[in-house]
Structure formats: structure tokens, C-alpha cells
Design an enzyme around this catalytic site. Structure first.
Site, PDB file in Angstrom:
ATOM      1  N   PHE A   5     -20.880  36.136 -38.369  1.00 33.64           N
ATOM      2  CA  PHE A   5     -20.985  37.476 -37.788  1.00 33.64           C
ATOM      3  C   PHE A   5     -20.751  37.364 -36.291  1.00 33.64           C
ATOM      4  CE2 PHE A   5     -23.034  41.676 -39.013  1.00 33.64           C
ATOM      5  CZ  PHE A   5     -22.424  41.749 -40.256  1.00 33.64           C
ATOM      6  N   GLN A  44     -25.738  51.134 -28.705  1.00 28.39           N
ATOM      7  CA  GLN A  44     -24.628  50.340 -29.234  1.00 28.39           C
ATOM      8  C   GLN A  44     -23.616  51.199 -29.988  1.00 28.39           C
ATOM      9  OE1 GLN A  44     -25.091  47.278 -32.609  1.00 28.39           O
ATOM     10  NE2 GLN A  44     -24.655  46.034 -30.808  1.00 28.39           N
ATOM     11  N   HIS A 102     -20.745  50.714 -32.407  1.00 25.55           N
ATOM     12  CA  HIS A 102     -20.158  49.684 -33.280  1.00 25.55           C
ATOM     13  C   HIS A 102     -18.645  49.877 -33.270  1.00 25.55           C
ATOM     14  CE1 HIS A 102     -19.271  47.387 -36.898  1.00 25.55           C
ATOM     15  NE2 HIS A 102     -20.524  46.974 -36.952  1.00 25.55           N
ATOM     16  N   LEU A 111     -20.091  53.475 -41.341  1.00 27.94           N
ATOM     17  CA  LEU A 111     -19.877  52.097 -40.890  1.00 27.94           C
ATOM     18  C   LEU A 111     -18.931  51.289 -41.775  1.00 27.94           C
ATOM     19  CD1 LEU A 111     -21.062  50.286 -38.594  1.00 27.94           C
ATOM     20  CD2 LEU A 111     -22.300  49.138 -40.413  1.00 27.94           C
ATOM     21  N   GLU A 171     -19.264  44.563 -40.112  1.00 26.19           N
ATOM     22  CA  GLU A 171     -18.689  43.432 -39.402  1.00 26.19           C
ATOM     23  C   GLU A 171     -18.367  42.294 -40.379  1.00 26.19           C
ATOM     24  OE1 GLU A 171     -20.723  43.207 -35.717  1.00 26.19           O
ATOM     25  OE2 GLU A 171     -20.666  41.031 -35.729  1.00 26.19           O
ATOM     26  N   ARG A 216     -20.109  43.292 -30.104  1.00 24.48           N
ATOM     27  CA  ARG A 216     -19.678  44.638 -30.479  1.00 24.48           C
ATOM     28  C   ARG A 216     -19.270  45.492 -29.287  1.00 24.48           C
ATOM     29  NH1 ARG A 216     -24.306  45.766 -35.100  1.00 24.48           N
ATOM     30  NH2 ARG A 216     -23.279  44.455 -36.643  1.00 24.48           N
ATOM     31  N   HIS A 226     -24.169  53.428 -33.233  1.00 17.20           N
ATOM     32  CA  HIS A 226     -24.714  52.638 -34.332  1.00 17.20           C
ATOM     33  C   HIS A 226     -26.170  52.243 -34.164  1.00 17.20           C
ATOM     34  CE1 HIS A 226     -24.562  49.951 -37.711  1.00 17.20           C
ATOM     35  NE2 HIS A 226     -24.822  48.886 -36.979  1.00 17.20           N
ATOM     36  N   ARG A 264     -27.142  44.203 -29.011  1.00 19.40           N
ATOM     37  CA  ARG A 264     -27.683  43.498 -30.185  1.00 19.40           C
ATOM     38  C   ARG A 264     -26.576  42.789 -30.942  1.00 19.40           C
ATOM     39  NH1 ARG A 264     -28.181  44.615 -35.874  1.00 19.40           N
ATOM     40  NH2 ARG A 264     -27.136  46.628 -35.613  1.00 19.40           N
TER      41      ARG A 264
HETATM   42  C1  LIG Z   1     -24.575  51.388 -42.011  1.00 19.33           C
HETATM   43  C2  LIG Z   1     -25.460  50.406 -41.307  1.00 19.33           C
HETATM   44  C3  LIG Z   1     -25.375  49.066 -41.602  1.00 19.33           C
HETATM   45  C4  LIG Z   1     -26.198  48.154 -40.952  1.00 19.33           C
HETATM   46  N1  LIG Z   1     -26.101  46.830 -41.277  1.00 19.33           N
HETATM   47  C5  LIG Z   1     -26.940  45.938 -40.681  1.00 19.33           C
HETATM   48  C6  LIG Z   1     -26.903  44.550 -41.040  1.00 19.33           C
HETATM   49  O1  LIG Z   1     -26.142  44.135 -41.897  1.00 19.33           O
HETATM   50  N2  LIG Z   1     -27.752  43.710 -40.410  1.00 19.33           N
HETATM   51  C7  LIG Z   1     -28.630  44.122 -39.465  1.00 19.33           C
HETATM   52  O2  LIG Z   1     -29.374  43.306 -38.933  1.00 19.33           O
HETATM   53  N3  LIG Z   1     -28.688  45.436 -39.118  1.00 19.33           N
HETATM   54  C8  LIG Z   1     -27.887  46.353 -39.701  1.00 19.33           C
HETATM   55  N4  LIG Z   1     -27.957  47.672 -39.348  1.00 19.33           N
HETATM   56  C9  LIG Z   1     -29.029  48.116 -38.465  1.00 19.33           C
HETATM   57  C10 LIG Z   1     -30.324  48.182 -39.243  1.00 19.33           C
HETATM   58  O3  LIG Z   1     -30.071  48.634 -40.556  1.00 19.33           O
HETATM   59  C11 LIG Z   1     -31.344  49.124 -38.608  1.00 19.33           C
HETATM   60  O4  LIG Z   1     -31.449  48.847 -37.252  1.00 19.33           O
HETATM   61  C12 LIG Z   1     -32.696  48.918 -39.265  1.00 19.33           C
HETATM   62  O5  LIG Z   1     -32.597  49.102 -40.652  1.00 19.33           O
HETATM   63  C13 LIG Z   1     -33.774  49.830 -38.700  1.00 19.33           C
HETATM   64  O6  LIG Z   1     -34.944  49.623 -39.455  1.00 19.33           O
HETATM   65  P1  LIG Z   1     -36.315  50.303 -39.056  1.00 19.33           P
HETATM   66  O7  LIG Z   1     -37.328  49.801 -40.024  1.00 19.33           O
HETATM   67  O8  LIG Z   1     -36.561  50.114 -37.613  1.00 19.33           O
HETATM   68  O9  LIG Z   1     -36.040  51.857 -39.299  1.00 19.33           O
HETATM   69  P2  LIG Z   1     -35.545  52.659 -40.611  1.00 19.33           P
HETATM   70  O10 LIG Z   1     -35.138  51.785 -41.708  1.00 19.33           O
HETATM   71  O11 LIG Z   1     -34.601  53.695 -40.179  1.00 19.33           O
HETATM   72  O12 LIG Z   1     -36.818  53.434 -41.034  1.00 19.33           O
HETATM   73  C14 LIG Z   1     -37.291  54.500 -40.247  1.00 19.33           C
HETATM   74  C15 LIG Z   1     -38.384  55.154 -41.029  1.00 19.33           C
HETATM   75  O13 LIG Z   1     -39.106  56.037 -40.172  1.00 19.33           O
HETATM   76  C16 LIG Z   1     -39.307  57.274 -40.828  1.00 19.33           C
HETATM   77  N5  LIG Z   1     -39.483  58.298 -39.808  1.00 19.33           N
HETATM   78  C17 LIG Z   1     -38.685  58.581 -38.755  1.00 19.33           C
HETATM   79  N6  LIG Z   1     -39.225  59.587 -38.032  1.00 19.33           N
HETATM   80  C18 LIG Z   1     -40.381  59.933 -38.641  1.00 19.33           C
HETATM   81  C19 LIG Z   1     -41.369  60.916 -38.383  1.00 19.33           C
HETATM   82  N7  LIG Z   1     -41.297  61.747 -37.356  1.00 19.33           N
HETATM   83  N8  LIG Z   1     -42.411  61.018 -39.245  1.00 19.33           N
HETATM   84  C20 LIG Z   1     -42.517  60.200 -40.321  1.00 19.33           C
HETATM   85  N9  LIG Z   1     -41.600  59.237 -40.598  1.00 19.33           N
HETATM   86  C21 LIG Z   1     -40.547  59.121 -39.775  1.00 19.33           C
HETATM   87  C22 LIG Z   1     -38.070  57.434 -41.679  1.00 19.33           C
HETATM   88  O14 LIG Z   1     -38.279  58.372 -42.689  1.00 19.33           O
HETATM   89  C23 LIG Z   1     -37.896  56.017 -42.189  1.00 19.33           C
HETATM   90  O15 LIG Z   1     -38.744  55.812 -43.290  1.00 19.33           O
HETATM   91  C24 LIG Z   1     -27.115  48.590 -39.979  1.00 19.33           C
HETATM   92  C25 LIG Z   1     -27.193  49.947 -39.666  1.00 19.33           C
HETATM   93  C26 LIG Z   1     -26.357  50.852 -40.311  1.00 19.33           C
HETATM   94  C27 LIG Z   1     -26.405  52.280 -39.920  1.00 19.33           C
END
Ligand SMILES: Cc1cc2nc3c(=O)[nH]c(=O)nc-3n(C[C@H](O)[C@H](O)[C@H](O)COP(=O)(O)OP(=O)(O)OC[C@H]3O[C@@H](n4cnc5c(N)ncnc54)[C@H](O)[C@@H]3O)c2cc1C
Length: 603
Positions: free
Chosen positions: A121, A234, A236, A250, A253, A309, A380, A415
């Protein structure tokens, strides 16, 4: 008098993505009574969309990899604005977290001798991403969820938090509503973990889901926590650009990791033209060497398509601006070309990149095993977020913790791909552990009934307003000008214009008016998301104005060079007692000798 349903827990986790579930699992395993709230159904959090993999220096594919190399890669990628202690903990602990996930049932792709397979990656020196095809997030969420449910978490799905509650300085809980019925809920808790993800919906073109409205960032800021590094958004390099309905989705990568190359309209591999000095020693100087790297040749260096990126996104933008773009305003990403090198290329692509194959086939009628994709940059990931203590993940507000994309520190100015999923596992677990320990020492804080009353009144105001301001229009307007004026390339005059427009929208937001009632009312949800989007957009813009240089994901046309002095501080945003925003330049602590030496060795 506010009317609500009340709940009491030791630890309240807001967010059911990878960070929230990791925190909840750990807090619950420590004996705390834990509630998890999420805006969407369990399993739908944004983490489920993660594709390429989770970065952890296990050395299964290349035994030269270890935590020291991962640490140095992360710091270089973040242009040395990272919190070095977080980068150290992350690099050291990620392998154990991946193995833990495996022990809980996650089925990763395997090497021929049965170990967890790791892929290349951008910005990672060695193949480091443990993965499940291009559906790694799905496996991660499924595993954490199963594990958490068996520990007995209290789940509040389709609930939104609209305000954090405090007792004096410390956290006392949160106030929110259920999105189906519109009933208010009071969640009292001794400690709160924010794990609400990112802010991508502040921009027009984004890979982020509807949930990414910066709620956690905004809740923390208004509760008195400092936000850090908010100028670093970021973009992407590879999002879909055609047809318009799928713009921004998306393109992992992983496509480039498997040998995909970027070409302009003239068929030129333009990434070879511009290698940043920090990466010259690590980048292939011929197409042949780049290909060998993607096929696991340990003596080859990585192709320039796998540079960080921020850099790849700007190179694509340059090609388009200078008239060498693809028909729909992007460039070509070609994985089909590998048929010149591999006899079973089509099957190989479908096996390694199943989601990408289906995504393009179904959404754009493109067979990626036969023809190139058209791609362009998409918003992203948010590097900025709640400033936390590196070890415990606690913010400036006692009892308020943050982890995952809504926290800041690990990634600095940019990142590396794969470092988010490992961030969620490492710091989600830490946040859960320290939140449970914090809760054990304390009783529930008192709740201020006036505060509840005012939270309820402000949540219901859109029903009472009689104006014509529509929440969807305001959101659409905001996304349009943030993309145009505070996007990949920034300059002072445009950002000042953005601030004026944010001010205007804030006034309109006060008058936003909706119909219907509290049950199943998406306009109401949008009206309540808006103030969060406006808060984060203002902080992003002010911080971007304050950083008068170009570094990582932040590029200023009027200050195109990196400035040494600017590399010595992070920018914090804090809410003053009078409600105004204050920006603070916080000096970065000097690196300890042992970590400094690692960086020197890996240059
Ligand atoms: C298409 C895509 C592919 C990706 N691929 C990769 C990868 O291969 N490797 C990598 O390392 N990263 C990747 N990323 C980045 C990574 O997926 C995210 O940064 C990561 O999943 C974020 O996780 P999190 O637990 O912080 O938040 P999230 O998984 O977004 O969870 C947020 C949670 O908070 C809740 N929430 C938000 N606001 C409130 C509120 N006001 N009240 C109650 N609940 C709330 C939501 O409902 C959700 O449950 C990718 C991102 C995308 C968009």
C-alpha cells in the site's frame, strides 16, 4: 420540563464502527457496564466500507518489516507533525491487535504457508496490509460485533447524540434521540468515548457515507475539548468520476498495490515525473522495477503510483488542469494491463479485487479486467480531530475519550492507507481500557436540567421555525463551496470567502424550517446534522488559513513550499468562554533519542 427516557452506564461509547466496538469490547471485558450508540444499524458503520486492509508490521510476507519501519513510515507520511508517542504505540501494538481479531474469528487471506497475507500500500515500505480481498472492513466489523454482543453490550441503534453533558468540568453523559420515533434519551455515564468517525460530508465529492457529518468533532469542541490538525483533510487520489451519480465512490489503493498504473490522456505514466525528495530513495526508477515490487521482489522499490495520497492526488489534479485528463475530468487507472505479464490476469484481478470488479461492472459498465477505469480525487479522511493523551486517549475534558477517525495525532499531516483500521484497533482498545478505569474510580456526575431543557428546545426549533430555509439546500450549498474554496488546492482569498459564506449559512441555519413530525423524519435529521457540519467547516477553514505553508494534505497555492518553522507546531481550535473560536499554535514535543535514531536510520 424536558421529557426523555433515561439510561445509566459506566461507559457510554458513541459510535459502532471499528473504534467504538473495540473500545466497547475492552471496557466491557474490564467489567464496566457499557452502552453503544450509533446513528445507523449495527454493521452499517462506515468501517464496513474499508477495503484494502489493516496495516500491521507482522513481517509475514517480507521479514524485514518490524515496528520500527512502520513507525518511520507513519512519521514520514505525516510529515513529522504526528504525535510520535501515538505513532510508536500504534506500530508496536498493531500486530497483536490483528492477531487478536483473528483469534476472535476474523478470516484473513493467507500466505501459501498459512500465515496472514499482507499486501503493498502507498507509503508503506514493505507489504504490510492484512486483508480479506477488498472487503477487510466488513470482516473486521463482523468479528468485533459478534464478540461485543457476546460480552453483553447495551446497543442503541439508530440513535443520534446531539449534546454532551457535563458536571462542572467533567463529563456526565449525553443527550440524544431515536431516529425512528423521535423520542429523547438521556444517557448518564461516568465516562464517554467518542468514536463517531469523520467529516467527509462537509464536501461535495466524497467517499464517505451519510453518517460522516463531523458530529463527534463538533460535540467535543462545544464541550470544551481542543480539536487538532483540522486543516489536514485527506483527498484520496482515486474515486470514481463517471457516471455522475457515483462520483466520489472510492477505488481502493489496493488496485495500485496489485500493479495498477496511472496514465494520462496521452498514455503517459505521469507519476514518474514528480517524486518528492523525501521519497526518492524508496521509489522505483523504471516501470520494470515498479512491477517487480508489486509482485513481491524484495530488491525492487515501489512504483510512484504508491507514493502518499496527498502527492498522488495533486499530480492527478495537475494532469487534468494542464489538459491531459480523461474525457470526464480525471485520469486512467489501469489494472487490465497486467495481462501482458500474467497468464491468468482476469481471474487474478477478480480474486484480488472482487468489490472493485463488481463496483465498476455494475455502476459504470466497465470490465476492469479488460479496460482502464477513470478516476479522480475524492474527499476521504480527516486527519484532524479531538486532541487526546497518547496513552489513554482522554481529551482535555475529564472523562471524555476519543478514538478512531474523530481523534487526532497518529497521522499528522497525512494518513497512510491501512493505518486507519489499525488505529481503530489499537486506540479503540486503549480508549475502552482507560475509560473503564476512569469510570471505576467515580460515581455518576449530576445532570443539569436547564441544560437538558435547552438541548431539547434547540432540537425541536426546526419544527417551530416558520421560514423557508430548507436543510437540504443549506447542506448542498455548504458542500459546494467547501469543495471549491477549501479543497485540494487552497488560497487565502478563497478561504476568507468560505468563512463569509459559513457565517451566512449559520444565520440561515438558525431559521431552518421543516415539516412533518418527529417520527421517521429525514429532514429533521439533516437539520440537526447541519450545525455540526458548519462547526467543523469553520474550524477546517480557520486552521487552513492559519497554516501558511504546504505540507501533507494541506496545499496552499499562495504558500506552495514547506516551511520549517511551521513544522514545529500543531494547530489547536478551542471554544472560548464567550463562545468565540480560538486557534493556538501548540509546539510539538521533541522526539526522544531512540525514536529520532529510528527515523535517521530509515531515511
Ligand atoms: C470506501 C472506504 C474505504 C476505506 N478503506 C480503508 C482501508 O482499507 N484501510 C484503512 O485503514 N482505512 C480505510 N478507510 C478509512 C476507514 O474505513 C475509516 O477511517 C474508519 O473506518 C473509521 O472508523 P471509526 O470507527 O472511527 O468510525 P465509523 O466506522 O465511521 O463509525 C462511526 C460511528 O459513529 C456513529 N455516529 C456518528 N455520529 C453519531 C452521533 N451523533 N450519535 C450517535 N452515533 C453517531 C455512526 O453511526 C457510526 O456507528 C476507508 C474509508 C472509506 C470511505
Amino acid at each position: 420540563m424536558a421529557e426523555y427516557i433515561a439510561h445509566e452506564h459506566d461507559v457510554l461509547v458513541i459510535g459502532a464502527g471499528g473504534a467504538g466496538l473495540s473500545a466497547a469490547v475492552e471496557a466491557s471485558a474490564s467489567g464496566a457496564r457499557v452502552a453503544v450508540i450509533s446513528k445507523s444499524l449495527l454493521g452499517k458503520a462506515h468501517t464496513v466500507m474499508a477495503e484494502g486492509g489493516v496495516a500491521a508490521a507482522m513481517g509475514n510476507v517480507d521479514d524485514r518489516d518490524n515496528w520500527r519501519v512502520h513507525f518511520a513510515d507513519t512519521m514520514r507520511g505525516g510529515q513529522y507533525l504526528n504525535n510520535w508517542r501515538m505513532a510508536e504505540l500504534h506500530a508496536k501494538e498493531a500486530p497483536a491487535r490483528v492477531r487478536e481479531l483473528e483469534a476472535w474469528g476474523a478470516l484473513f487471506d493467507r500466505t501459501s504457508d498459512g500465515r496472514i497475507l499482507q499486501r503493498n500500500f502507498g507509503g508503506h515500505r514493505y507489504p504490510r496490509l492484512a486483508h480479506v480481498g477488498d472487503r477487510t472492513g466488513l470482516e473486521m466489523i463482523r468479528t468485533l460485533q459478534d464478540h461485543g454482543i457476546h460480552l453483553g453490550l447495551d446497543l442503541f441503534m439508530e440513535h443520534s447524540v446531539v449534546m454532551l453533558l457535563k458536571d462542572g468540568d467533567r463529563i456526565a453523559g449525553a443527550f440524544g434521540y431515536d431516529r425512528e420515533r423521535g423520542r429523547f434519551h438521556l444517557f448518564r455515564a461516568k465516562a464517554v468515548v467518542l468514536a463517531t468517525g469523520g467529516i467527509g460530508r462537509a464536501f461535495k465529492i466524497t467517499s464517505n457515507s451519510w453518517e460522516y457529518t463531523g458530529d463527534g468533532h463538533s460535540l467535543a469542541y462545544h464541550a470544551g475539548a481542543a480539536l487538532m490538525d483540522m486543516e489536514f483533510v485527506q483527498f484520496h487520489p482515486t474515486g470514481m468520476i463517471w457516471p455522475p451519480s457515483v462520483r466520489g465512490i472510492l477505488v481502493t489503493e489496493g488496485v495500485r498495490g496489485e500493479g495498477g498504473v496511472l496514465r494520462n490522456r496521452d498514455g503517459e505514466r505521469f507519476m514518474f515525473k514528480d517524486i518528492p525528495p523525501l521519497y526518492v530513495n524508496q521509489t522505483a526508477d523504471s516501470e520494470e522495477e515498479g512491477w517487480r515490487y508489486t509482485q513481491g521482489d524484495k530488491n525492487a522499490r515501489r512504483p510512484p503510483e504508491l507514493l502518499t495520497r496527498d502527492h498522488v492526488a495533486r499530480c492527478i489534479q495537475r494532469e487534468v488542469r494542464e489538459g491531459r485528463g480523461s474525457p470526464h475530468g480525471g485520469v486512467f487507472l489501469d489494472i487490465a494491463w497486467i495481462k501482458e505479464r500474467l497468464p491468468n490476469a482476469a481471474e487474478h484481478i477478480k480474486k484480488k479485487l472482487p468489490s472493485m470488479y463488481h463496483q465498476f461492472k455494475q455502476l459504470a459498465d466497465i470490465d476492469i479486467t479488460k479496460e482502464p477505469m477513470e478516476v479522480g480525487p475524492t474527499t476521504h479522511y480527516m486527519m484532524g480531530g479531538v486532541r487526546v493523551d497518547a496513552d489513554s486517549q482522554m481529551s482535555d475534558v475529564p472523562g471524555l475519550f476519543a478514538a478512531g477517525e474523530c481523534a487526532a495525532g497518529l497521522h499528522g499531516a497525512n494518513r497512510l492507507g491501512g493505518n486507519s483500521l489499525s488505529d481503530l484497533l489499537v486506540f479503540g482498545k486503549r480508549a475502552g481500557e482507560y475509560a473503564a478505569a476512569f469510570a471505576k474510580e467515580r460515581s455518576l456526575g449530576a445532570v443539569n436540567t436547564h441544560e437538558l431543557q435547552s438541548a431539547e428546545e434547540s432540537a425541536l426549533r426546526p419544527f417551530e421555525n416558520k421560514g423557508s430555509e430548507n436543510p437540504y439546500d443549506l447542506q448542498h450549498t455548504l458542500q459546494g463551496f467547501m469543495q471549491e474554496l477549501v479543497g485540494i488546492v487552497r488560497q487565502e482569498q478563497e478561504m476568507l470567502q468560505a468563512l463569509d459564506r459559513i457565517r451566512e449559512l449559520k444565520t440561515k441555519c438558525e431559521r431552518v424550517s421543516i415539516g412533518g413530525n418527529r417520527e421517521y423524519n429525514p429532514s429533521w435529521h439533516t437539520a440537526l446534522d447541519l450545525p455540526n457540519l458548519l462547526t467543523v467547516s469553520e474550524i477546517v477553514t480557520r486552521a487552513a488559513l492559519e497554516r501558511k505553508e504546504s505540507r501533507g494534505a494541506h496545499f496552499r497555492d499562495d504558500f506552495p513550499a514547506k516551511d520549517e518553522q511551521c513544522g514545529t507546531f500543531n494547530i489547536l481550535a478551542k471554544k472560548r468562554a464567550d463562545g468565540q473560536m480560538r486557534l493556538i499554535r501548540e509546539p510539538i514535543l521533541p522526539l526522544p533519542e531512540d525514536l529520532k535514531q529510528i527515523i535517521q536510520e530509515m531515511k
